[in-house]
Write a protein that holds these residues in place. Structure first.
Motif, PDB file in Angstrom:
ATOM      1  N   GLU A 162      -3.848 -11.955  -2.318  1.00 51.90           N
ATOM      2  CA  GLU A 162      -2.429 -11.619  -2.386  1.00 51.90           C
ATOM      3  C   GLU A 162      -2.201 -10.127  -2.640  1.00 51.90           C
ATOM      4  O   GLU A 162      -1.071  -9.685  -2.814  1.00 51.90           O
ATOM      5  N   ALA A 163      -3.283  -9.340  -2.660  1.00 54.04           N
ATOM      6  CA  ALA A 163      -3.166  -7.905  -2.901  1.00 54.04           C
ATOM      7  C   ALA A 163      -2.403  -7.228  -1.761  1.00 54.04           C
ATOM      8  O   ALA A 163      -2.446  -7.671  -0.612  1.00 54.04           O
ATOM      9  N   LYS A 164      -1.700  -6.158  -2.105  1.00 55.58           N
ATOM     10  CA  LYS A 164      -0.981  -5.366  -1.116  1.00 55.58           C
ATOM     11  C   LYS A 164      -1.559  -3.955  -1.086  1.00 55.58           C
ATOM     12  O   LYS A 164      -1.881  -3.389  -2.128  1.00 55.58           O
ATOM     13  N   ILE A 165      -1.659  -3.410   0.104  1.00 53.90           N
ATOM     14  CA  ILE A 165      -2.078  -2.022   0.228  1.00 53.90           C
ATOM     15  C   ILE A 165      -0.886  -1.127  -0.071  1.00 53.90           C
ATOM     16  O   ILE A 165       0.159  -1.234   0.569  1.00 53.90           O
ATOM     17  N   LEU A 166      -1.073  -0.250  -1.047  1.00 52.92           N
ATOM     18  CA  LEU A 166      -0.036   0.705  -1.438  1.00 52.92           C
ATOM     19  C   LEU A 166      -0.536   2.096  -1.067  1.00 52.92           C
ATOM     20  O   LEU A 166      -1.268   2.731  -1.832  1.00 52.92           O
ATOM     21  N   ALA A 167      -0.166   2.563   0.112  1.00 56.51           N
ATOM     22  CA  ALA A 167      -0.613   3.875   0.553  1.00 56.51           C
ATOM     23  C   ALA A 167       0.098   4.961  -0.253  1.00 56.51           C
ATOM     24  O   ALA A 167       1.302   4.875  -0.507  1.00 56.51           O
ATOM     25  N   ALA A 168      -0.651   5.980  -0.651  1.00 49.09           N
ATOM     26  CA  ALA A 168      -0.122   7.043  -1.506  1.00 49.09           C
ATOM     27  C   ALA A 168      -0.711   8.378  -1.067  1.00 49.09           C
ATOM     28  O   ALA A 168      -1.516   8.449  -0.142  1.00 49.09           O
ATOM     29  N   SER A 169      -0.298   9.441  -1.746  1.00 47.13           N
ATOM     30  CA  SER A 169      -0.796  10.787  -1.477  1.00 47.13           C
ATOM     31  C   SER A 169      -0.436  11.228  -0.058  1.00 47.13           C
ATOM     32  O   SER A 169      -1.281  11.301   0.828  1.00 47.13           O
ATOM     33  N   PHE A 170       0.850  11.544   0.117  1.00 46.18           N
ATOM     34  CA  PHE A 170       1.342  11.980   1.429  1.00 46.18           C
ATOM     35  C   PHE A 170       1.835  13.420   1.379  1.00 46.18           C
ATOM     36  O   PHE A 170       2.340  13.884   0.351  1.00 46.18           O
ATOM     37  N   VAL A 187       4.269   1.739   0.580  1.00 45.12           N
ATOM     38  CA  VAL A 187       3.928   3.154   0.453  1.00 45.12           C
ATOM     39  C   VAL A 187       4.687   3.709  -0.745  1.00 45.12           C
ATOM     40  O   VAL A 187       5.765   3.228  -1.083  1.00 45.12           O
ATOM     41  N   THR A 188       4.109   4.718  -1.383  1.00 46.84           N
ATOM     42  CA  THR A 188       4.817   5.411  -2.453  1.00 46.84           C
ATOM     43  C   THR A 188       4.864   6.883  -2.089  1.00 46.84           C
ATOM     44  O   THR A 188       3.835   7.497  -1.801  1.00 46.84           O
ATOM     45  N   VAL A 189       6.052   7.439  -2.065  1.00 46.64           N
ATOM     46  CA  VAL A 189       6.248   8.791  -1.551  1.00 46.64           C
ATOM     47  C   VAL A 189       7.146   9.599  -2.478  1.00 46.64           C
ATOM     48  O   VAL A 189       7.943   9.049  -3.235  1.00 46.64           O
ATOM     49  N   GLY A 190       7.026  10.906  -2.374  1.00 40.51           N
ATOM     50  CA  GLY A 190       7.910  11.783  -3.109  1.00 40.51           C
ATOM     51  C   GLY A 190       9.283  11.825  -2.471  1.00 40.51           C
ATOM     52  O   GLY A 190       9.431  11.608  -1.264  1.00 40.51           O
ATOM     53  N   VAL A 191      10.274  12.095  -3.278  1.00 46.67           N
ATOM     54  CA  VAL A 191      11.644  12.179  -2.793  1.00 46.67           C
ATOM     55  C   VAL A 191      11.771  13.225  -1.693  1.00 46.67           C
ATOM     56  O   VAL A 191      12.503  13.044  -0.716  1.00 46.67           O
TER      57      VAL A 191
END
Length: 229
Positions: A162-170, A187-191
């Protein structure tokens, strides 16, 4: 289900964009917190959690470097901020056992500092809820992040995890969209990256052109609302 998270600890930005944008959560790390100046870290995180409310997740990173210390720090974070916080733990020789131990206690884990498919697989097998792949940093290390995302996603789908890939560092919008296209569910991104994608000159030009054409039909200053009156 696909998700967008914000990678920031700035209260002004979060107050505005958690409402304006379809944001599922907030991620933080010591480097992001440092940008906010001389702050009380727990106080800042508590304010962020309050802004997130019950419907958005908050991800907080540990800084300890031994398994025992990571576990202890994770429990301190949960005691201070709430049991629903996601604990960010690097997938290292010390971090992986801590991920498994905490996941076995039904604690939400976001596995971080992932640069390889093997790290992602091991984190998923250990019970992490999110697998944080460091996209731009991988490119800087001459590693194909899209291939790694595809391989981890293939394992997740095939194993029933059930894990999700959370792409970061963009560093740019193209990396964000490529991560989604390669199979990242989150994904986690800066504003700043989101704002740059919504503020392109070509978008403004198209909006301005549409307005001029509408006024050419109905007169200067007219809108769909005014002509219906």
């Amino acid at each position: 289900m696909y998700e967008l998270l914000l990678d920031t600890a700035n209260l002004t930005d979060l107050t505005e964009y958690l409402i304006k944008w379809p944001v599922a959560g907030v991620t933080s790390n010591p480097s992001i917190l440092k940008k906010e100046g001389n702050i009380d870290v727990y106080s800042q995180l508590a304010k962020i959690k309050k802004l997130c409310g019950a419907d958005r997740s908050l991800h907080v990173q540990v800084v300890s470097n031994t398994t025992e210390a990571i576990v202890e720090e994770a429990h301190r974070i949960l005691d201070r901020l709430g049991r629903d916080v996601y604990i960010k733990i690097p997938v290292s020789a010390a971090g992986l056992p801590a991920i498994k131990q905490l996941a076995d206690q039904n604690i939400n884990i976001t596995a971080t500092a992932i640069y390889s498919t093997l790290q992602g697989i091991m984190a998923a097998l250990s019970g992490a809820k999110y697998i944080a792949v460091y996209y731009n940093r991988m490119e800087n290390n001459c590693t194909d992040p899209n291939a790694v995302i595809r391989e981890i996603r293939s394992f997740i789908d095939g194993s029933g995890s059930e894990a999700k890939i959370l792409a970061a560092s963009f560093k740019n919008v193209g990396q964000v969209t490529a991560a989604y296209a390669s199979g990242a569910q989150s994904v986690t991104v800066g504003v700043d990256i989101i704002k740059s994608g919504l503020g392109m000159a070509s978008i403004d030009s198209a909006v301005e052109e549409f307005a001029k054409d509408f006024e050419a039909i109905h007169g200067s200053g007219q809108t769909m609302e005014t002509i219906s009156e």
